[in-house]
Design a protein around this motif. Structure first.
Motif, PDB file in Angstrom:
ATOM      1  N   LEU A  90      18.977  13.848   9.248  1.00  8.88           N
ATOM      2  CA  LEU A  90      18.337  14.433   7.948  1.00  8.88           C
ATOM      3  C   LEU A  90      19.450  15.341   7.281  1.00  8.88           C
ATOM      4  O   LEU A  90      19.564  14.912   6.200  1.00  8.88           O
ATOM      5  N   ILE A  91      20.108  16.156   7.806  1.00  8.53           N
ATOM      6  CA  ILE A  91      21.146  17.145   7.303  1.00  8.53           C
ATOM      7  C   ILE A  91      22.215  16.080   6.669  1.00  8.53           C
ATOM      8  O   ILE A  91      22.820  16.212   5.606  1.00  8.53           O
ATOM      9  N   GLU A  92      22.932  15.025   7.528  1.00  7.14           N
ATOM     10  CA  GLU A  92      23.838  14.332   7.012  1.00  7.14           C
ATOM     11  C   GLU A  92      23.283  13.611   5.709  1.00  7.14           C
ATOM     12  O   GLU A  92      24.131  13.605   4.924  1.00  7.14           O
ATOM     13  N   GLY A  93      22.108  13.021   5.625  1.00  4.73           N
ATOM     14  CA  GLY A  93      21.667  12.628   4.397  1.00  4.73           C
ATOM     15  C   GLY A  93      21.610  13.140   3.466  1.00  4.73           C
ATOM     16  O   GLY A  93      21.905  12.822   2.279  1.00  4.73           O
TER      17      GLY A  93
ATOM     18  N   LYS B  97      12.870  20.744   9.976  1.00  3.77           N
ATOM     19  CA  LYS B  97      12.636  20.240  11.014  1.00  3.77           C
ATOM     20  C   LYS B  97      11.357  19.384  10.785  1.00  3.77           C
ATOM     21  O   LYS B  97      10.909  18.209  11.229  1.00  3.77           O
ATOM     22  N   ALA B  98      10.347  19.972  10.243  1.00  8.35           N
ATOM     23  CA  ALA B  98       9.183  19.088   9.713  1.00  8.35           C
ATOM     24  C   ALA B  98       9.398  17.962   8.912  1.00  8.35           C
ATOM     25  O   ALA B  98       8.726  17.033   9.206  1.00  8.35           O
ATOM     26  N   VAL B  99      10.412  17.986   7.884  1.00  2.00           N
ATOM     27  CA  VAL B  99      10.759  16.956   7.274  1.00  2.00           C
ATOM     28  C   VAL B  99      11.388  15.863   8.227  1.00  2.00           C
ATOM     29  O   VAL B  99      11.147  14.457   7.918  1.00  2.00           O
TER      30      VAL B  99
ATOM     31  N   ILE C 291      21.263  29.097  10.705  1.00  2.00           N
ATOM     32  CA  ILE C 291      20.410  28.774   9.587  1.00  2.00           C
ATOM     33  C   ILE C 291      19.376  29.787   9.553  1.00  2.00           C
ATOM     34  O   ILE C 291      18.841  29.918  10.498  1.00  2.00           O
ATOM     35  N   GLU C 292      18.668  29.975   8.178  1.00  5.69           N
ATOM     36  CA  GLU C 292      17.722  30.849   8.157  1.00  5.69           C
ATOM     37  C   GLU C 292      16.508  30.172   8.912  1.00  5.69           C
ATOM     38  O   GLU C 292      16.355  28.946   8.740  1.00  5.69           O
ATOM     39  N   LYS C 293      15.556  30.850   9.588  1.00  6.56           N
ATOM     40  CA  LYS C 293      14.617  30.528  10.461  1.00  6.56           C
ATOM     41  C   LYS C 293      13.609  29.647   9.814  1.00  6.56           C
ATOM     42  O   LYS C 293      13.234  28.627  10.311  1.00  6.56           O
ATOM     43  N   ARG C 294      13.063  30.127   8.514  1.00  7.52           N
ATOM     44  CA  ARG C 294      12.065  29.406   7.761  1.00  7.52           C
ATOM     45  C   ARG C 294      12.837  27.995   7.248  1.00  7.52           C
ATOM     46  O   ARG C 294      11.871  26.794   6.886  1.00  7.52           O
ATOM     47  N   VAL C 295      13.744  27.953   6.737  1.00  6.81           N
ATOM     48  CA  VAL C 295      14.582  27.105   6.382  1.00  6.81           C
ATOM     49  C   VAL C 295      14.507  25.904   7.383  1.00  6.81           C
ATOM     50  O   VAL C 295      14.221  24.668   7.131  1.00  6.81           O
ATOM     51  N   LEU C 296      15.002  26.251   8.753  1.00  2.16           N
ATOM     52  CA  LEU C 296      14.877  25.506   9.903  1.00  2.16           C
ATOM     53  C   LEU C 296      13.737  24.622  10.266  1.00  2.16           C
ATOM     54  O   LEU C 296      13.474  23.547  10.306  1.00  2.16           O
TER      55      LEU C 296
ATOM     56  N   MET D 151       5.245  22.544   3.429  1.00  5.36           N
ATOM     57  CA  MET D 151       5.683  23.101   4.424  1.00  5.36           C
ATOM     58  C   MET D 151       6.390  24.449   4.027  1.00  5.36           C
ATOM     59  O   MET D 151       6.241  25.521   5.059  1.00  5.36           O
ATOM     60  N   LYS D 152       7.087  24.585   2.974  1.00  5.41           N
ATOM     61  CA  LYS D 152       7.445  25.949   2.275  1.00  5.41           C
ATOM     62  C   LYS D 152       6.195  26.997   2.434  1.00  5.41           C
ATOM     63  O   LYS D 152       6.546  28.027   2.773  1.00  5.41           O
TER      64      LYS D 152
END
Length: 85
Positions: free
Chosen positions: A39-42, A26-28, A17-22, A65-66
């Protein structure tokens, strides 16, 4: 009405996965005191039903965060991403 927990089987995976997306994900997850996989499952389960996975409060946090991680990608970019050599 109380929902009954459902037993599931999880698989370990090596998703790229793209590093900034990750970093944003992770912050969320940390903000919501949950694991990244949960989180990803949800997000995916909400998407499968055409439901938005986040409320206004979380979307505001994601925007912050973005900006913090200089994430400028949008949904329109999702099929145009290529990796650096």
């Amino acid at each position: 009405m109380t929902k009954t927990p459902k037993k599931i089987e999880r698989a370990q995976t090596g998703v790229r996965i793209e590093k900034r997306v990750l970093k944003v994900l992770k912050a969320v997850a940390a903000r919501n005191e949950m694991g990244l996989g949960d989180l990803i499952e949800g997000i995916v389960l909400h998407s499968f039903e055409g439901k938005p996975p986040f409320g206004a409060d979380t979307l505001d946090f994601i925007s912050q965060m973005k900006a913090a991680y200089d994430l400028d990608l949008t949904a329109e970019d999702s099929h145009l991403l290529t990796e650096e050599d």
